[in-house]
Scaffold this motif. Structure first.
Motif, PDB file in Angstrom:
ATOM      1  N   GLU A   2       1.155  -1.538   0.191  1.00 43.22           N
ATOM      2  CA  GLU A   2      -0.136  -0.153  -0.171  1.00 43.22           C
ATOM      3  C   GLU A   2       0.824   1.734   0.210  1.00 43.22           C
ATOM      4  O   GLU A   2       0.462   1.906  -0.114  1.00 43.22           O
ATOM      5  CB  GLU A   2      -0.502  -0.279   0.670  1.00 43.22           C
ATOM      6  CG  GLU A   2      -2.262  -0.869   1.037  1.00 43.22           C
ATOM      7  CD  GLU A   2      -2.205  -0.909   3.149  1.00 43.22           C
ATOM      8  OE1 GLU A   2      -3.509  -0.677   3.200  1.00 43.22           O
ATOM      9  OE2 GLU A   2      -2.309  -2.683   2.821  1.00 43.22           O
ATOM     10  N   ARG A   3       2.267   1.039   0.150  1.00 43.61           N
ATOM     11  CA  ARG A   3       2.731   2.249  -0.242  1.00 43.61           C
ATOM     12  C   ARG A   3       2.909   2.905   0.685  1.00 43.61           C
ATOM     13  O   ARG A   3       2.873   4.236   0.968  1.00 43.61           O
ATOM     14  CB  ARG A   3       3.932   2.890  -1.076  1.00 43.61           C
ATOM     15  CG  ARG A   3       3.665   2.061  -2.363  1.00 43.61           C
ATOM     16  CD  ARG A   3       3.214   2.284  -4.212  1.00 43.61           C
ATOM     17  NE  ARG A   3       2.454   4.016  -3.818  1.00 43.61           N
ATOM     18  CZ  ARG A   3       1.333   3.441  -4.716  1.00 43.61           C
ATOM     19  NH1 ARG A   3       0.509   1.890  -3.918  1.00 43.61           N
ATOM     20  NH2 ARG A   3       0.507   4.877  -4.161  1.00 43.61           N
ATOM     21  N   LYS A   4       2.151   2.493   2.266  1.00 50.21           N
ATOM     22  CA  LYS A   4       1.989   3.810   3.378  1.00 50.21           C
ATOM     23  C   LYS A   4       3.070   3.302   4.692  1.00 50.21           C
ATOM     24  O   LYS A   4       2.905   2.097   5.608  1.00 50.21           O
ATOM     25  CB  LYS A   4       0.838   3.328   4.113  1.00 50.21           C
ATOM     26  CG  LYS A   4      -0.595   3.326   2.545  1.00 50.21           C
ATOM     27  CD  LYS A   4      -1.430   4.759   3.295  1.00 50.21           C
ATOM     28  CE  LYS A   4      -2.069   5.261   2.185  1.00 50.21           C
ATOM     29  NZ  LYS A   4      -3.470   3.800   2.706  1.00 50.21           N
ATOM     30  N   LEU A   5       2.853   3.852   5.427  1.00 51.71           N
ATOM     31  CA  LEU A   5       3.735   4.041   7.053  1.00 51.71           C
ATOM     32  C   LEU A   5       3.647   5.232   8.044  1.00 51.71           C
ATOM     33  O   LEU A   5       3.195   6.045   8.104  1.00 51.71           O
ATOM     34  CB  LEU A   5       5.423   5.062   6.963  1.00 51.71           C
ATOM     35  CG  LEU A   5       6.202   4.638   8.446  1.00 51.71           C
ATOM     36  CD1 LEU A   5       6.943   3.459   7.841  1.00 51.71           C
ATOM     37  CD2 LEU A   5       7.408   5.304   8.083  1.00 51.71           C
ATOM     38  N   THR A   6       3.037   3.809   8.730  1.00 49.18           N
ATOM     39  CA  THR A   6       1.950   4.504  10.610  1.00 49.18           C
ATOM     40  C   THR A   6       2.966   4.513  11.446  1.00 49.18           C
ATOM     41  O   THR A   6       4.031   3.390  11.462  1.00 49.18           O
ATOM     42  CB  THR A   6       0.928   3.385  10.324  1.00 49.18           C
ATOM     43  OG1 THR A   6       0.423   3.598   9.116  1.00 49.18           O
ATOM     44  CG2 THR A   6       0.099   4.179  11.081  1.00 49.18           C
ATOM     45  N   VAL A   7       3.105   5.932  12.341  1.00 46.98           N
ATOM     46  CA  VAL A   7       3.682   6.373  13.195  1.00 46.98           C
ATOM     47  C   VAL A   7       2.630   6.073  13.908  1.00 46.98           C
ATOM     48  O   VAL A   7       2.021   7.271  13.664  1.00 46.98           O
ATOM     49  CB  VAL A   7       4.694   6.875  12.764  1.00 46.98           C
ATOM     50  CG1 VAL A   7       5.994   6.111  12.005  1.00 46.98           C
ATOM     51  CG2 VAL A   7       4.412   7.965  12.681  1.00 46.98           C
ATOM     52  N   ALA A   8       2.504   6.302  15.523  1.00 43.93           N
ATOM     53  CA  ALA A   8       1.397   5.925  16.429  1.00 43.93           C
ATOM     54  C   ALA A   8       2.225   6.093  18.041  1.00 43.93           C
ATOM     55  O   ALA A   8       4.022   5.270  18.071  1.00 43.93           O
ATOM     56  CB  ALA A   8       0.387   4.950  16.656  1.00 43.93           C
ATOM     57  N   VAL A   9       1.909   6.952  18.573  1.00 44.72           N
ATOM     58  CA  VAL A   9       2.735   7.848  19.591  1.00 44.72           C
ATOM     59  C   VAL A   9       0.808   7.102  21.030  1.00 44.72           C
ATOM     60  O   VAL A   9       0.447   7.689  20.839  1.00 44.72           O
ATOM     61  CB  VAL A   9       3.556   8.225  20.351  1.00 44.72           C
ATOM     62  CG1 VAL A   9       4.063   8.343  21.332  1.00 44.72           C
ATOM     63  CG2 VAL A   9       4.643   8.241  18.940  1.00 44.72           C
ATOM     64  N   THR A  50       2.186  14.737   2.867  1.00 42.82           N
ATOM     65  CA  THR A  50       2.133  12.451   1.354  1.00 42.82           C
ATOM     66  C   THR A  50       1.415  12.674   1.197  1.00 42.82           C
ATOM     67  O   THR A  50       1.233  11.680   0.094  1.00 42.82           O
ATOM     68  CB  THR A  50       3.556  11.610   2.484  1.00 42.82           C
ATOM     69  OG1 THR A  50       2.803  11.580   3.051  1.00 42.82           O
ATOM     70  CG2 THR A  50       4.756  12.890   3.016  1.00 42.82           C
ATOM     71  N   GLY A  51       0.113  13.749   0.927  1.00 44.92           N
ATOM     72  CA  GLY A  51      -1.100  12.748   0.462  1.00 44.92           C
ATOM     73  C   GLY A  51      -1.322  12.115   1.715  1.00 44.92           C
ATOM     74  O   GLY A  51      -2.484  10.833   1.703  1.00 44.92           O
ATOM     75  N   GLY A  52      -1.258  11.569   3.120  1.00 44.76           N
ATOM     76  CA  GLY A  52      -1.441  10.875   4.260  1.00 44.76           C
ATOM     77  C   GLY A  52      -2.194  11.966   4.796  1.00 44.76           C
ATOM     78  O   GLY A  52      -2.869  12.770   4.886  1.00 44.76           O
ATOM     79  N   GLU A  80       0.254   8.777   9.261  1.00 46.95           N
ATOM     80  CA  GLU A  80      -0.009   8.571   7.650  1.00 46.95           C
ATOM     81  C   GLU A  80       1.305   8.224   6.915  1.00 46.95           C
ATOM     82  O   GLU A  80       0.223  10.124   6.489  1.00 46.95           O
ATOM     83  CB  GLU A  80      -1.397   7.458   7.882  1.00 46.95           C
ATOM     84  CG  GLU A  80      -1.298   5.769   6.618  1.00 46.95           C
ATOM     85  CD  GLU A  80      -2.586   5.240   6.550  1.00 46.95           C
ATOM     86  OE1 GLU A  80      -2.485   4.805   7.115  1.00 46.95           O
ATOM     87  OE2 GLU A  80      -2.807   6.784   5.767  1.00 46.95           O
ATOM     88  N   TYR A  81       1.936   8.100   6.532  1.00 47.34           N
ATOM     89  CA  TYR A  81       3.228   8.607   5.517  1.00 47.34           C
ATOM     90  C   TYR A  81       2.436   7.651   4.451  1.00 47.34           C
ATOM     91  O   TYR A  81       2.644   6.914   4.761  1.00 47.34           O
ATOM     92  CB  TYR A  81       4.207   8.976   5.382  1.00 47.34           C
ATOM     93  CG  TYR A  81       4.913   9.679   6.814  1.00 47.34           C
ATOM     94  CD1 TYR A  81       4.358   9.799   8.566  1.00 47.34           C
ATOM     95  CD2 TYR A  81       5.289  10.982   6.590  1.00 47.34           C
ATOM     96  CE1 TYR A  81       4.635  10.405   9.334  1.00 47.34           C
ATOM     97  CE2 TYR A  81       5.658  12.071   7.264  1.00 47.34           C
ATOM     98  CZ  TYR A  81       5.584  11.731   8.759  1.00 47.34           C
ATOM     99  OH  TYR A  81       5.468  12.120   9.828  1.00 47.34           O
TER     100      TYR A  81
END
Lengths: 123, 185
Positions: free
Chosen positions: B34-41, B83-85, B102-103
């Motif tokens: 999906e070409r997605k990178l999700t970061v969460a804190v 980035t469209g995220g 989400e990037y």
């Protein structure tokens, strides 16, 4: 994959040789500013370099800690050295290389590296 | 703006520390198809009330009633959205805060993840009293690090001691490499 089980062996090796750091007047506190301004200007490699060099050289009288923004954002990364009975020394615009120099000259030998201090900079 | 996503994560986690959190969970999940990178804190710190929550993504929100408000959150929001995220934040006063960004990784404005190992390493070493849970995943592969588990195995041996600190660094590096499926010897 590396497993946390290795920590058991480290614990056994270190059992008995762990000394709790006495918080006495000889203790030197090295404080790195880690607010948004500090992080954006490169405080993370300064912090990790200082922490690793202190471990590597086994400097028991030096503690590396972090703090927030001290209001001098344009001079970040900032490293403060606090030592009982002495004036606080503020180093500005630090890099990992400068931090190693401060560690060797100031923290180990007690010689303040004047050229990197806030006092030496014309504001 | 930050040059690396991992610096945003460090900055957001510093907010959690200032908010008095005793437990901070950090997740980095990459979905390659999906070409997605999700970061969460996520933290259990003091949280924000509705007004602070509404204002915290505005860089010109100048309330001085709390130190949790600054440029960090607007920076993260902008870097993901350009980035469209997407960006998500939720907080409850007295309960804690969760942030997710989400990037879209193949967008030209997407900054690299950067040295996420250094971020997690410095957070753990500088905040021995705080429990950190870290998850790094790529598609169906993942690894985790829980400092509560480490504490149980180590007894009173400090994380900042040379051997333990070196172990944490290697653990993060090697397991990330394996999760990324780069070739290791």
């Amino acid at each position: 994959m590396k497993s946390l089980e290795e920590l058991k062996a480290i614990r056994e090796r270190m059992q008995g040789q762990v000394e709790f750091r006495a918080e006495n007047s000889d203790q030197i506190r090295v404080v790195v500013g880690m607010a948004t301004c500090g992080i954006a200007s490169g405080a993370r490699p300064v912090l990790t370099t200082l922490a690793e060099e202190v471990q590597k050289r086994d400097l028991k009288n030096v503690t590396v800690t972090q703090t927030g923004c001290i209001g001098l954002c344009q001079y970040e990364p900032i490293v403060e050295v606090l030592e009982g009975g002495k004036d606080k020394i503020t180093y500005i615009k630090m890099t990992p290389e400068k931090a190693v120099e401060v560690l060797e000259q100031h923290l180990v030998r007690g010689q303040v590296v004047e050229k990197y201090t806030l006092n030496e900079t014309r504001l | 703006m930050f040059p690396e996503i991992s610096l945003h994560i460090l900055d957001i986690a510093e907010n959690s520390i200032k908010a008095g959190a005793t437990r901070i969970e950090i997740e980095v999940l990459r979905r390659t198809a999906e070409r997605k990178l999700t970061v969460a804190v996520q933290d259990n710190g003091c949280g924000m009330d509705a007004e602070q929550l509404a204002g915290c993504t505005d860089p010109f929100f100048t309330s001085r009633t709390t130190r949790r408000v600054g440029l960090g959150i607007p920076f993260l929001k902008a870097s993901a959205e350009c980035t469209g995220g997407s960006f998500f934040i939720d907080s409850q006063k007295g309960r804690g805060t969760q942030i997710r960004a989400e990037y879209v990784t193949d967008h030209i404005d997407c900054i690299p993840l950067g040295d996420i190992g250094a971020t997690v390493y410095s957070l753990i070493l500088m905040n021995e009293a705080i429990g950190f849970f870290y998850r790094y995943g790529v598609d169906e592969r993942q690894f985790t690090l829980d400092t509560d588990e480490m504490r149980a195995l180590l007894g009173d041996v400090p994380f900042a001691s040379r051997e333990v600190a070196a172990f944490i660094r290697e653990y993060l590096e090697e397991n990330q490499k394996e999760t990324d499926q780069e070739e290791i010897l």
